[in-house]
Design an enzyme around this catalytic site. Structure first.
Site, short mmCIF file in Angstrom:
data_model
loop_
_atom_site.label_atom_id
_atom_site.label_comp_id
_atom_site.label_asym_id
_atom_site.label_seq_id
_atom_site.Cartn_x
_atom_site.Cartn_y
_atom_site.Cartn_z
N LEU A 236 0.82 -1.22 0.00
CA LEU A 236 0.00 0.00 0.00
C LEU A 236 0.85 1.28 0.00
O LEU A 236 0.60 2.20 0.75
CB LEU A 236 -0.96 -0.01 1.19
CG LEU A 236 -2.09 -1.04 1.10
CD1 LEU A 236 -2.90 -1.06 2.39
CD2 LEU A 236 -2.99 -0.79 -0.10
N ALA A 237 1.87 1.30 -0.89
CA ALA A 237 2.54 2.58 -1.16
C ALA A 237 1.61 3.34 -2.11
O ALA A 237 0.51 2.87 -2.42
CB ALA A 237 3.90 2.34 -1.78
N LYS B 286 7.66 -3.33 -20.99
CA LYS B 286 7.68 -2.19 -20.07
C LYS B 286 9.09 -1.59 -19.98
O LYS B 286 9.25 -0.37 -19.91
CB LYS B 286 7.20 -2.64 -18.68
CG LYS B 286 7.33 -1.58 -17.57
CD LYS B 286 6.51 -0.32 -17.89
CE LYS B 286 6.28 0.59 -16.70
NZ LYS B 286 7.44 1.12 -16.02
N ARG C 127 40.38 -6.98 -38.12
CA ARG C 127 40.18 -8.11 -37.22
C ARG C 127 40.89 -9.36 -37.74
O ARG C 127 41.46 -10.14 -36.96
CB ARG C 127 38.68 -8.41 -37.06
CG ARG C 127 37.90 -7.31 -36.35
CD ARG C 127 36.41 -7.65 -36.22
NE ARG C 127 36.21 -8.72 -35.26
CZ ARG C 127 35.63 -9.89 -35.53
NH1 ARG C 127 35.19 -10.14 -36.75
NH2 ARG C 127 35.48 -10.80 -34.59
N HIS D 138 9.59 0.43 -23.01
CA HIS D 138 8.81 1.66 -22.80
C HIS D 138 9.63 2.67 -21.99
O HIS D 138 9.73 3.84 -22.34
CB HIS D 138 7.50 1.33 -22.07
CG HIS D 138 6.82 2.52 -21.43
ND1 HIS D 138 7.27 3.09 -20.25
CD2 HIS D 138 5.75 3.26 -21.81
CE1 HIS D 138 6.51 4.12 -19.94
NE2 HIS D 138 5.58 4.24 -20.87
N ASN D 139 10.24 2.20 -20.90
CA ASN D 139 11.01 3.09 -20.05
C ASN D 139 12.25 3.62 -20.75
O ASN D 139 12.65 4.77 -20.57
CB ASN D 139 11.40 2.39 -18.74
CG ASN D 139 10.23 2.30 -17.78
OD1 ASN D 139 9.07 2.28 -18.19
ND2 ASN D 139 10.52 2.24 -16.51
N THR E 154 3.51 -3.65 6.87
CA THR E 154 3.26 -2.80 8.03
C THR E 154 1.74 -2.68 8.16
O THR E 154 1.11 -1.92 7.43
CB THR E 154 3.88 -1.40 7.83
OG1 THR E 154 5.19 -1.56 7.32
CG2 THR E 154 3.91 -0.61 9.12
N SER F 187 2.41 1.53 -16.19
CA SER F 187 2.96 2.85 -16.46
C SER F 187 1.90 3.92 -16.33
O SER F 187 0.74 3.71 -16.66
CB SER F 187 3.57 2.91 -17.86
OG SER F 187 4.09 4.21 -18.10
N GLU G 26 11.11 6.26 -22.96
CA GLU G 26 10.81 7.41 -22.08
C GLU G 26 12.10 8.20 -21.80
O GLU G 26 12.10 9.43 -21.87
CB GLU G 26 10.22 6.87 -20.78
CG GLU G 26 9.82 7.90 -19.76
CD GLU G 26 9.35 7.22 -18.46
OE1 GLU G 26 9.92 7.51 -17.40
OE2 GLU G 26 8.42 6.38 -18.53
N TYR G 27 13.20 7.49 -21.53
CA TYR G 27 14.50 8.15 -21.33
C TYR G 27 14.85 8.98 -22.58
O TYR G 27 15.30 10.12 -22.48
CB TYR G 27 15.62 7.12 -21.12
CG TYR G 27 15.84 6.64 -19.71
CD1 TYR G 27 14.81 6.10 -18.95
CD2 TYR G 27 17.10 6.68 -19.13
CE1 TYR G 27 15.03 5.62 -17.66
CE2 TYR G 27 17.34 6.20 -17.85
CZ TYR G 27 16.29 5.68 -17.12
OH TYR G 27 16.50 5.21 -15.85
N GLY H 229 0.21 1.36 -5.15
CA GLY H 229 -0.70 0.30 -4.74
C GLY H 229 -2.04 0.84 -4.28
O GLY H 229 -3.10 0.35 -4.68
N GLY I 295 2.48 6.44 -13.58
CA GLY I 295 2.73 7.12 -12.32
C GLY I 295 1.52 7.06 -11.40
O GLY I 295 0.61 6.26 -11.59
N ASN J 252 8.49 -2.91 -11.14
CA ASN J 252 9.42 -2.74 -12.27
C ASN J 252 10.47 -3.85 -12.23
O ASN J 252 11.67 -3.57 -12.13
CB ASN J 252 10.10 -1.37 -12.20
CG ASN J 252 9.50 -0.40 -13.20
OD1 ASN J 252 8.89 -0.80 -14.17
ND2 ASN J 252 9.69 0.88 -12.96
#
Length: 483
Positions: free
Chosen positions: A11-12, A184, A446, A187-188, A35, A129, A191-192, A15, A131, A103
Site C-alpha cells: 500500500l505505497a 515495459k 580483425r 517503454h522506459n 506494516t 505505467s 521514455e528516457y 498500490g 505514475g 518494475n
C-alpha cells in the site's frame, strides 16, 4: 460477506491508487501491507465505506479471495518479490494467480514464471505505467507470463486501464513469461529518449537562442498542438511556466544532476546482448550519467571556459527546425525500440503484437502521444515490418524533416551545445540508409591481428576467408582453434 475479486499487496502510493481504481470499477479488493498500521489507516481513511477488505496477514488475504485467487503485488522489485512469492506459495493453491506489478527485470520474470508454474500456480509479470495519477485514473498495463492466467485477470485489468478515444483498452496480453516486463522496460528506455530529446530542445533554445522560460513555455504550448502532442511535451510546457515563491521559474533552481532507477540501463544492456543499435536511448542513459558528474563538469567548464557564440540566424525559423528535429529523432527512438522488441521476441520465442503494444502505450503511460497511433497503423498494415523507417508514412515524414534535423544537429555541433541524442539519432539514420559501411576495413583489421576471417562480396554469404596479411603468418583461422 462477499469475497474479494482480487487481492493487492503493497500500500505505497501506486498500490493504494490502483486499489481505489479497481474499487471504482465495481471490484471488491482485499488489501495487505507488511506494516499492518498502513492497512488500518487506509481502510479507515481513504477506503472508508468502500468495497475494500483490510487484511492483517497473507493467510487472511487468501481467505478473503474468490477462487482462483488473484494476488497483485505492488512491492519493490528484487529479492522482496522472490520472498513474497515463497510466502504466497505456502498459502495459495494450484490454479491461483500471482501478479507482479513492479518494475521487475524481465529475466527475473522469466525465472519466476517457470518456478511458480512448476508449483501448479500461474504467474503474471505486468508493466504498469502512468505514475500515481495513472494508477488512480487508468494506467497502461503490459501483462505477460502464464497464458492460462489471462482469461481470469483480463476483465479486471482491461476495466482499470486507460482507454483511447474509441474506448479500446490500453492493456492486452503481451506474451509468455517475461514479455510484459520486457515491453515495459523498452517503454522506459523510450521514455528516457523522449525526455532527453526534449531537454536538448530546451538547452538549444535557452543557451543558443537566449530564450526565457516564459518564451519556451509558449513554444512547448504550440508544439503540443502539432505532431508532438504528448504527455511529456504537455508537462514540459507546464513546468516552464511554474514559478517559485519569488516569482522566478522554479525549474532554473533545480540542480542539474539526473537520477535513474535502472530501467533505461537495462534497455541498453538488452540491446547490447541482442546486437541491436539502440544508440539514442544509450545516449539518453549516458547523458544522465554525465549530468551526475556535476563537480567534474564545473571544474572542466572553468578549465576550458568555452563561450557559446551569439546565434546570428533567424530565431523563429530555428525554433521550427528544432521542433522538426525533435520529431525526427523521436521517430528514430521508437524505430530502435521496436527493432529491439522484434529481435528479443525471436530470441525468447515471444509472439508480440507490435500494433497492440503501440495501442497499450497510446494512453495512460508516460510516453503516451498522438504519434503512437501512426505506429499502430504501420504495424496493422504490415505486422512483419522490419523497421519503422520502412513504413510509407514514416519514410515520407523523415524525408520532410531531414533538412531541419541536419541543420539543428550541425548548429549544435558548430556552436558547442551538447545534443547527444539528437545527433546520435541522425548518425543512426545515415548509417541505416547507407548501402556500404566501412565495416569491410574493420573486418580486415580483425583478420589481420586475430585471424577472425571475413566474407567476400564476390562469394556466397556464409563462406569465410582468411588472408596471410604479413607473409609470415599462418593459414589457421581463429574459428578453427580455441586459445
Amino acid at each position: 460477506m462477499k469475497k474479494a475479486d482480487i487481492g493487492l499487496i503493497g500500500l505505497a502510493v501506486m498500490g493504494e491508487n490502483l486499489v481505489m481504481n479497481m474499487e471504482s470499477k465495481g471490484f471488491t479488493v482485499a488489501v495487505y501491507n507488511r506494516t499492518t498500521e498502513k492497512v488500518d489507516a487506509f481502510v479507515q481513511g481513504r477506503a472508508a465505506g468502500k468495497n475494500i477488505i483490510g487484511c492483517h496477514s497473507l493467510t487472511e488475504l487468501a481467505e478473503n479471495l474468490e477462487k482462483p485467487r488473484k494476488v497483485f503485488m505492488m512491492i519493490k522489485a528484487g529479492t522482496s518479490v522472490d520472498a513474497m512469492i515463497e510466502q504466497l506459495l505456502g498459502i495459495l493453491e494450484p490454479g491461483d494467480i500471482i501478479i507482479d506489478g513492479g518494475n521487475s527485470h524481465f529475466p527475473d520474470t522469466i525465472r519466476r514464471t517457470e518456478y511458480v508454474e512448476s508449483k501448479g500456480l500461474l504467474y503474471i509479470g505486468t508493466g504498469v505505467s502512468g505514475g500515481e495519477e495513472g494508477a488512480l485514473k487508468g494506467p497502461s498495463l503490459m501483462p505477460g507470463g502464464s497464458p492460462a492466467a489471462w482469461e481470469h485477470v483480463k476483465p479486471i485489468l482491461q476495466a482499470v486501464c486507460a482507454k483511447v478515444e474509441d474506448g479500446s483498452p490500453c492493456c492486452d496480453w503481451v506474451g509468455e513469461n517475461g514479455a510484459g516486463h520486457f515491453v515495459k522496460m523498452v517503454h522506459n528506455g523510450i521514455e528516457y529518449g523522449d525526455m532527453q530529446l526534449i531537454c536538448e530542445a530546451y538547452q538549444l533554445m535557452k543557451t543558443l537562442l537566449k530564450m526565457s522560460d516564459d518564451e519556451m513555455h509558449e513554444v512547448f504550448k504550440q508544439w503540443n498542438e502539432t505532431e508532438l502532442d504528448s504527455y511529456l511535451i504537455e508537462i514540459t510546457r507546464d513546468i516552464l511556466a511554474y514559478k517559485d515563491t519569488d516569482g522566478e521559474p522554479i525549474v532554473e533552481k533545480i540542480l542539474d544532476t539526473a537520477g535513474q532507477k535502472g530501467t533505461g540501463k537495462w534497455t541498453g544492456i538488452a540491446a547490447l546482448e541482442e546486437g541491436v543499435p539502440l544508440t539514442l536511448i544509450g545516449e539518453a542513459v549516458f547523458a544522465r550519467c554525465l549530468s551526475a558528474m556535476k563537480e567534474d563538469r564545473v571544474e572542466a567548464s572553468r578549465a576550458y571556459a568555452r563561450q557559446i557564440p551569439i546565434y546570428t540566424g533567424d530565431k523563429e525559423t530555428f525554433i521550427e527546425a528544432i521542433r522538426q528535429a525533435l520529431y525526427a529523432a523521436k521517430i528514430i527512438s521508437y524505430a530502435q525500440g521496436y527493432t529491439l522488441m522484434r529481435t528479443a521476441a525471436q530470441h525468447y520465442g515471444w509472439n508480440l503484437n507490435y500494433g497492440g503494444i503501440a495501442l497499450m502505450w497510446r494512453g495512460g503511460c508516460i510516453i503516451r502521444s498522438v504519434f503512437l497511433g501512426k505506429i499502430k497503423e504501420a504495424y496493422d498494415k504490415d505486422p512483419q515490418l522490419s523497421n519503422l523507417l520502412m513504413d510509407d508514412y514514416f519514410k515520407g515524414t523523415i524525408e520532410r524533416l531531414l533538412p531541419a534535423w541536419r541543420k539543428v544537429a550541425a548548429t549544435a555541433l558548430e556552436y558547442g551545445v551538447p545534443a547527444p541524442a539528437m545527433t546520435a539519432a541522425l548518425s543512426y539514420f545515415d548509417g541505416y540508409t547507407t548501402e556500404r559501411l566501412p565495416a569491410n576495413l574493420l573486418q580486415a583489421q580483425r583478420d589481420y591481428f586475430g585471424a577472425h576471417t571475413y566474407e567476400r562480396l564476390d562469394m556466397p554469404r556464409g563462406q569465410f576467408f582468411h588472408t596471410n596479411w604479413t607473409g609470415h603468418g599462418g593459414d589457421t583461422a581463429a574459428s578453427t582453434y580455441n586459445a
